[in-house]
Design an enzyme around this catalytic site. Structure first.
Site, PDB file in Angstrom:
ATOM      1  N   VAL A   1       0.888   5.255   4.689  1.00  0.00           N
ATOM      2  CA  VAL A   1      -0.218   4.277   5.998  1.00  0.00           C
ATOM      3  C   VAL A   1       1.218   3.065   6.468  1.00  0.00           C
ATOM      4  CG1 VAL A   1      -2.094   1.962   6.084  1.00  0.00           C
ATOM      5  CG2 VAL A   1      -1.799   3.994   4.883  1.00  0.00           C
TER       6      VAL A   1
ATOM      7  N   GLU B   1       5.869  -3.735   0.913  1.00  0.00           N
ATOM      8  CA  GLU B   1       5.720  -3.166  -1.002  1.00  0.00           C
ATOM      9  C   GLU B   1       4.691  -1.923  -0.675  1.00  0.00           C
ATOM     10  OE1 GLU B   1       6.867  -4.928  -2.661  1.00  0.00           O
ATOM     11  OE2 GLU B   1       7.671  -6.414  -1.192  1.00  0.00           O
TER      12      GLU B   1
ATOM     13  N   GLY C   1       0.987  -1.260   0.014  1.00  0.00           N
ATOM     14  CA  GLY C   1       0.175   0.181   0.094  1.00  0.00           C
ATOM     15  C   GLY C   1       1.349   1.625   0.031  1.00  0.00           C
TER      16      GLY C   1
ATOM     17  N   CYS D   1       1.487   0.994  -9.218  1.00  0.00           N
ATOM     18  CA  CYS D   1       3.007   1.508  -8.355  1.00  0.00           C
ATOM     19  C   CYS D   1       4.286   1.781  -9.339  1.00  0.00           C
ATOM     20  CB  CYS D   1       2.618   0.229  -7.001  1.00  0.00           C
ATOM     21  SG  CYS D   1       3.439  -1.244  -7.659  1.00  0.00           S
TER      22      CYS D   1
END
Ligand code: NAD
Length: 466
Positions: free
Chosen positions: A193, A211, A189, A245
């Site tokens: 967070v 990750e 995420g 990402c």
């Protein structure tokens, strides 16, 4: 829900001791069962991805489902050898001992995943967790709710709750899960967070794999093939509408090539993502996950333009279909928010540079990225960029593809993550590497036992041998 979670957690804590003794065949059977369950729900998974993100069946197959089948097949093929204890050499102080590294399961693991590749990013770590002999509790993203609910059905079909169990919910549910003393937490995420997860894990001294995301630069030098660079970057940036990402976040290019790149990028985008009548092709172009993210991306464009950035391409959007057109931004002011946060949308800022050193220094001013891409034909310059920067992974003259090879570790570094996944790297992530020494009965350890006054000769002998 909290009570159910607590009792599942307790059941898994008890079951982990049985799983610890599972052999390769038993774990392979579980992986096969998972594969069959995915196959059974394949149509529903495609439909859920279409509904959550407007992903076409082809895009979902390539980036989510086929990807997972091959990760399962790869684990099945190699599991016996991964599980085998590794022999390592002796030390001079224990010449008669045998030394081994055992891969023992971590135990009960928590896997929290995001919405952008909602199926793949939950299943890939789960495959590694099962291969390594763990129990797992899964918390998929509430934003990709259709896919999350299919994930939970796939899991229910093939696992008892005491082994793998899936809970749908939001940050509040995550917060409760994070308070439990898991043996490992695997989180995919945002960086923000990720920090919350690491802080919560620290309270129980739980190990973590993070990750995360960030801004992945793409450096083009004066020797690059611009046609190839433009079409690969357009594909990598606009797959899943930039919500990837490892998407190229921004471009660094010699000033003299900027205009040529813009023209080639536009041509590549239109060839791949537009219909023959010149409209964006919604059959190949994903939507922005929700209205909040749509507005966030729109605000990034407005902020940059208001501060003086130029927009040679795109910029428009359609809120009803949550579609933002592929957009290019140039002449970016230093304070533009788009150069401070991960874009996660189809906007590509272009930053011109005069020297390679200047481009490298710009990369190094930001957090270490998850990916760094280089387009160049100049071997020395390619090495110079690799050696002068740090990144989770790099492709030279391509983008994204490093994620698809299970023989390569996938993960970030510092701000973009901690630890890695896929193939044997994922297996090791969910295993504890345990040092085991088997002493023989011919043991000579007593040579180093006290009283030390009489052991001068041993020290002399050891020093000579060393
Ligand atoms: P996110 O961090 O908002 O959410 C991820 C998960 O954490 C979700 O399941 C969510 O419910 C949960 N969560 C949200 N707030 C929480 C809180 N306060 N406490 C505990 N849990 C919480 O990320 P996202 O928006 O779902 O995903 C996008 C981000 O993920 C981007 O930054 C992207 O780069 C990154 N990402 C990284 C990878 C990778 O492999 N490195 C892959 C995909 C996405």
């Amino acid at each position: 829900m909290i009570q159910t979670i607590n009792s599942v957690f307790k059941a898994q804590q008890a079951h982990k001791y049985t799983l610890r003794n599972s052999n390769a065949t038993q774990r392979i059977n579980k992986l096969n069962a998972l594969k069959s369950s995915i196959e059974q729900y394949e149509k529903e998974i495609y439909a859920a991805l279409q509904s959550d993100l407007r992903k076409s069946e082809f895009e979902s197959a390539i980036t989510e489902i086929v990807f997972i089948y091959s990760e399962i097949d790869y684990a099945i093929k190699n599991l016996s050898s991964w599980m085998r204890p590794v022999k390592v050499g002796k030390t001079i102080t224990a010449l008669t001992a045998k030394n081994r590294i055992y891969y023992e399961p971590k135990g009960v693991c928590l896997i929290i995943s995001p919405w952008n590749y909602p199926f793949q990013l939950m299943m890939a770590p789960l495959i590694s967790a099962i291969a390594a002999g763990n129990c797992a509790i899964l918390k998929p993203s509430e934003l990709s709710s259709e896919t999350s609910s299919i994930i939970c059905r796939v899991i229910e079909e093939c696992f008892d709750d005491s082994e793998v169990c899936c809970f749908e919910g939001d940050a509040a549910l995550s917060t409760h899960l994070l308070s439990l003393p898991f043996d490992h937490i695997f989180f995919t995420g945002s960086t923000a967070v990720g920090k919350i997860v690491m802080e919560a894990a620290a309270k129980n001294l739980t190990s973590v794999t993070l990750e995360l995301g960030g801004k992945s630069p793409t450096l083009i030098d004066e020797t690059a093939n611009l046609d190839i660079a433009a079409s690969k970057i357009a594909w990598g940036k606009l797959t899943n509408a930039g919500q990837t990402c490892i998407a190229p976040d921004y471009i660094l290019i010699p000033e003299s090539l900027q205009q040529a790149f813009i023209e080639k990028y536009k041509a590549a985008v239109e060839k791949m993502f537009f219909t023959e009548s010149g409209e964006i092709n919604l059959g190949s172009y994903a939507k922005i996950i929700n209205k909040r993210h749509y507005k966030r991306i729109e605000a990034l464009i407005t902020d940059a333009v208001d501060q003086g950035a130029k927009m040679p391409y795109g910029g428009k959007g359609d809120e009803a279909t949550q579609t933002i057109m592929p957009t290019l931004l140039t002449s970016l002011p230093e304070n533009a928010s788009i150069m401070k946060e991960e874009i996660f949308g189809p906007i590509l800022p272009i930053i011109p540079y005069k020297t390679l050193e200047e481009a490298i220094s710009l990369i190094n001013k930001m957090n270490k990225p998850l990916a760094l891409y280089i387009f160049s034909q100049h071997k020395k310059q390619i090495q110079q960029v690799i050696k002068s920067t740090s990144a989770g992974g790099t492709c030279v003259n391509d983008v994204l593809i490093h994620i698809s090879n299970p023989k390569l570790p996938f993960g970030g570094v510092n701000g973009s993550g901690l630890g890695s996944c896929h193939g044997q790297f994922g297996f090791k992530t969910f295993s504890h590497e345990r040092a085991v020494v088997f002493q023989s009965s011919l043991d000579m350890s007593s040579l180093i036992y006290p009283p030390y006054e009489k052991k001068g000769w041993v020290l002399k002998w050891l020093k000579k041998l060393m």
